[in-house]
Design a protein around this motif. Structure first.
Motif, PDB file in Angstrom:
ATOM      1  N   VAL A   3       0.823  -1.213   0.000  1.00  0.00           N
ATOM      2  CA  VAL A   3       0.000   0.000   0.000  1.00  0.00           C
ATOM      3  C   VAL A   3       0.857   1.264   0.000  1.00  0.00           C
ATOM      4  CG1 VAL A   3      -1.670   1.336   1.337  1.00  0.00           C
ATOM      5  CG2 VAL A   3      -1.941  -1.143   1.117  1.00  0.00           C
ATOM      6  N   HIS A 309     -10.058  -4.267  -9.347  1.00  0.00           N
ATOM      7  CA  HIS A 309     -10.380  -4.932  -8.079  1.00  0.00           C
ATOM      8  C   HIS A 309      -9.158  -5.043  -7.164  1.00  0.00           C
ATOM      9  CE1 HIS A 309     -13.769  -6.526 -10.630  1.00  0.00           C
ATOM     10  NE2 HIS A 309     -14.410  -6.108  -9.562  1.00  0.00           N
ATOM     11  N   ASN A 310      -8.191  -4.151  -7.366  1.00  0.00           N
ATOM     12  CA  ASN A 310      -6.969  -4.170  -6.565  1.00  0.00           C
ATOM     13  C   ASN A 310      -7.214  -3.489  -5.214  1.00  0.00           C
ATOM     14  OD1 ASN A 310      -4.345  -3.342  -5.481  1.00  0.00           O
ATOM     15  ND2 ASN A 310      -3.509  -4.051  -7.429  1.00  0.00           N
ATOM     16  N   GLU A 311      -7.181  -4.273  -4.151  1.00  0.00           N
ATOM     17  CA  GLU A 311      -7.478  -3.733  -2.813  1.00  0.00           C
ATOM     18  C   GLU A 311      -6.431  -2.726  -2.373  1.00  0.00           C
ATOM     19  OE1 GLU A 311      -8.684  -5.295   1.671  1.00  0.00           O
ATOM     20  OE2 GLU A 311      -7.779  -6.679   0.227  1.00  0.00           O
ATOM     21  N   ASN A 312      -5.165  -2.968  -2.726  1.00  0.00           N
ATOM     22  CA  ASN A 312      -4.094  -2.061  -2.314  1.00  0.00           C
ATOM     23  C   ASN A 312      -4.269  -0.662  -2.910  1.00  0.00           C
ATOM     24  OD1 ASN A 312      -2.956  -4.030  -0.784  1.00  0.00           O
ATOM     25  ND2 ASN A 312      -1.188  -4.397  -2.111  1.00  0.00           N
ATOM     26  N   SER A 314      -7.125   0.874  -3.495  1.00  0.00           N
ATOM     27  CA  SER A 314      -8.116   1.565  -2.654  1.00  0.00           C
ATOM     28  C   SER A 314      -7.493   2.011  -1.334  1.00  0.00           C
ATOM     29  CB  SER A 314      -9.309   0.655  -2.383  1.00  0.00           C
ATOM     30  OG  SER A 314      -9.981   0.311  -3.572  1.00  0.00           O
ATOM     31  N   MET A 315      -6.686   1.131  -0.737  1.00  0.00           N
ATOM     32  CA  MET A 315      -6.042   1.448   0.539  1.00  0.00           C
ATOM     33  C   MET A 315      -5.052   2.611   0.376  1.00  0.00           C
ATOM     34  SD  MET A 315      -7.340  -0.653   2.711  1.00  0.00           S
ATOM     35  CE  MET A 315      -7.827  -2.314   3.132  1.00  0.00           C
ATOM     36  N   SER A 320     -10.807   2.088   3.452  1.00  0.00           N
ATOM     37  CA  SER A 320     -10.714   1.046   4.474  1.00  0.00           C
ATOM     38  C   SER A 320     -10.992  -0.340   3.893  1.00  0.00           C
ATOM     39  CB  SER A 320     -11.720   1.327   5.606  1.00  0.00           C
ATOM     40  OG  SER A 320     -13.033   1.438   5.082  1.00  0.00           O
ATOM     41  N   GLU A 321     -11.505  -0.363   2.638  1.00  0.00           N
ATOM     42  CA  GLU A 321     -11.758  -1.614   1.941  1.00  0.00           C
ATOM     43  C   GLU A 321     -11.734  -1.345   0.440  1.00  0.00           C
ATOM     44  OE1 GLU A 321     -16.135  -2.734   1.982  1.00  0.00           O
ATOM     45  OE2 GLU A 321     -16.043  -1.383   3.737  1.00  0.00           O
ATOM     46  N   MET A 322     -11.740  -2.412  -0.348  1.00  0.00           N
ATOM     47  CA  MET A 322     -11.697  -2.258  -1.793  1.00  0.00           C
ATOM     48  C   MET A 322     -12.943  -1.521  -2.298  1.00  0.00           C
ATOM     49  SD  MET A 322     -12.403  -3.026  -5.126  1.00  0.00           S
ATOM     50  CE  MET A 322     -13.583  -4.371  -5.035  1.00  0.00           C
ATOM     51  N   ALA A 323     -12.708  -0.496  -3.112  1.00  0.00           N
ATOM     52  CA  ALA A 323     -13.808   0.282  -3.680  1.00  0.00           C
ATOM     53  C   ALA A 323     -13.493   0.566  -5.144  1.00  0.00           C
ATOM     54  CB  ALA A 323     -14.006   1.587  -2.913  1.00  0.00           C
ATOM     55  N   ASN A 327     -10.482   2.897  -7.015  1.00  0.00           N
ATOM     56  CA  ASN A 327      -9.540   2.329  -7.980  1.00  0.00           C
ATOM     57  C   ASN A 327      -9.582   3.065  -9.313  1.00  0.00           C
ATOM     58  OD1 ASN A 327      -8.822   0.537  -6.036  1.00  0.00           O
ATOM     59  ND2 ASN A 327      -9.723  -1.272  -6.998  1.00  0.00           N
TER      60      ASN A 327
END
Length: 417
Positions: A3, A309-312, A314-315, A320-323, A327
């Motif tokens: 992140v 769909h990369n969670e990092n 979004s972070m 606080s979570e994948m959005a 992204n």
């Protein structure tokens, strides 16, 4: 990439893009004015050069201010996680992830545009007014803003909703389906822009009968170009600057002449400008430009699919979570260097096409009236007669004036009609 590394990569790309653009702007504004070229001696005097320099300097300072504010705001939103804070706040009102994305991106778009309104107002009613270009009223200015918002909600919001629906339903495979929809939309806009969208902002009236229309029709017949729809656009409603363009395909093609263009040029010059535009059509520049644009959208969507769909990501923006919406914002920053390179490539092609369209006008009509029209346009708009080569390479979609005149005025023919 974790992140923190991703966050600082985004900040690095953002900073590099800002420095690169402002460095080019600086090189261009520091470029010496130079001597008045002989070919422009009848059009430009030292006072006009000073005025053009003052106009360029005013726009440079304005661009430096607005660009710096935009950069600092975006930098702070990424560094301090404000994008994620807005996401967290909206989640308190909206549970559906798709509608959350629609509202979030709408808030970001409207918020950024509201910040820009005072600067747009200043540029229109101070800078453009000072140099005699602005013809817009305050009512027209704010009416355009309101219409623009409405159009963005209907068209942009509709496309965004389709995009998000496909992302949620198809996952990474959304890109090729939305690519097809985007391609159809581009064709649709090209066909119906002057009939449905342009009249929202401007009034189009058929070119009246007379010498100009007769010369245009006569020239069009001489190059076997079917031309029935010639319209005059009330450009003087907003600016004294002039333009002309083609829109549509096949039987729906239209020629649009600004009323300011008609006021500032002779019939021969106007026919020469039209010959240039017909050159674009005959050389299939409009079609190839559309195909290249569609290809670019495909590239953009394919790369977006790899990050959507990369969670990092979004972070890294403070989520606080994948959005998906976070992204998309992160991707616009990440994609900006590629966008710059693609833009340079498009400008290279565009400058080549402009030379080809000039050559077509010279061969089928005459280079002299087109050259005269370009001189008048350049002088009337206080354009830079000596731009920096690197600035031209990156930003110019048209060749510099003197380069075009050099080709047009060599062994120039007299008008054919």
């Amino acid at each position: 990439m974790d992140v923190e590394d991703l966050k600082f990569l985004l900040l690095g790309i953002l900073t590099f893009g800002y420095v690169f653009k402002k460095a080019l702007d600086f090189l261009n504004i520091r470029r010496p004015i130079g001597q008045i070229p002989e070919t422009l001696s009848e059009y430009v005097n030292s006072q006009k050069l000073i005025e053009a320099r003052a106009y360029a300097l005013a726009n440079y300072k304005f661009g430096l201010l607005t660009g710096t504010i935009s950069f600092l705001l975006t930098f702070c939103f990424i560094y301090f996680g404000f994008f994620g804070i807005v996401d967290h706040w909206l989640r308190g009102f909206i549970e559906n992830p798709m509608w959350l994305s629609v509202v979030y991106l709408g808030v970001v778009f409207i918020g950024s545009d509201l910040v820009a309104i005072p600067f747009d107002y200043y540029h229109t009613f101070v800078i453009e007014e000072k140099f005699g270009f602005n013809k817009s009223t305050k009512a027209t200015f704010f009416s355009d803003k309101a219409k623009g918002y409405l159009l963005s909600i209907i068209v942009g919001g509709g496309l965004l909703l389709v995009l998000l629906m496909l992302i949620h339903q198809m996952g990474k495979d959304f890109w090729w389906q939305f690519w097809g929809i985007s391609a159809l939309f581009m064709v649709f806009v090209n066909l119906f822009y002057t009939a449905w969208i342009l009249p929202i902002f401007n009034k189009l009236t058929p070119l009246p009968e007379g010498e100009l229309k007769q010369q245009i029709i006569q020239y069009a017949k001489s190059v076997d170009f079917s031309l029935e729809n010639i319209f005059v656009l009330d450009g003087s409603k907003r600016s004294s600057k002039a333009n002309a363009f083609f829109s549509g395909l096949g039987k729906r093609k239209k020629v649009i002449l600004y009323d300011t263009l008609i006021e500032q040029h002779t019939p021969d010059e106007l026919v020469a400008v039209l010959a240039h535009e017909i050159g674009h059509y005959k050389k299939k520049h409009l079609l190839s430009g559309m195909l290249i644009g569609i290809l670019q959208i495909g590239i953009l969507l394919f790369i977006l699919a790899q990050f959507i769909h990369n969670e990092n990501m979004s972070m890294a923006l403070g989520g606080s979570e994948m959005a998906i919406h976070l992204n998309i914002i992160g991707f616009t920053v990440l994609f900006s260097p590629i966008s710059t390179v693609l833009g340079i490539g498009m400008n290279l092609i565009s400058r080549k096409n402009e030379f080809e369209a000039d050559a077509f006008a010279k061969e089928t009509f005459s280079g002299l009236p087109l050259a005269e029209a370009l001189k008048t346009l350049s002088v009337n708009t206080l354009s830079n007669l000596n731009p920096h080569p690197w600035y031209v390479f990156v930003h110019y979609s048209h060749p510099p004036l003197l380069k075009r005149l050099e080709r047009l005025e060599k062994d120039t023919l007299v008008p054919l009609v």
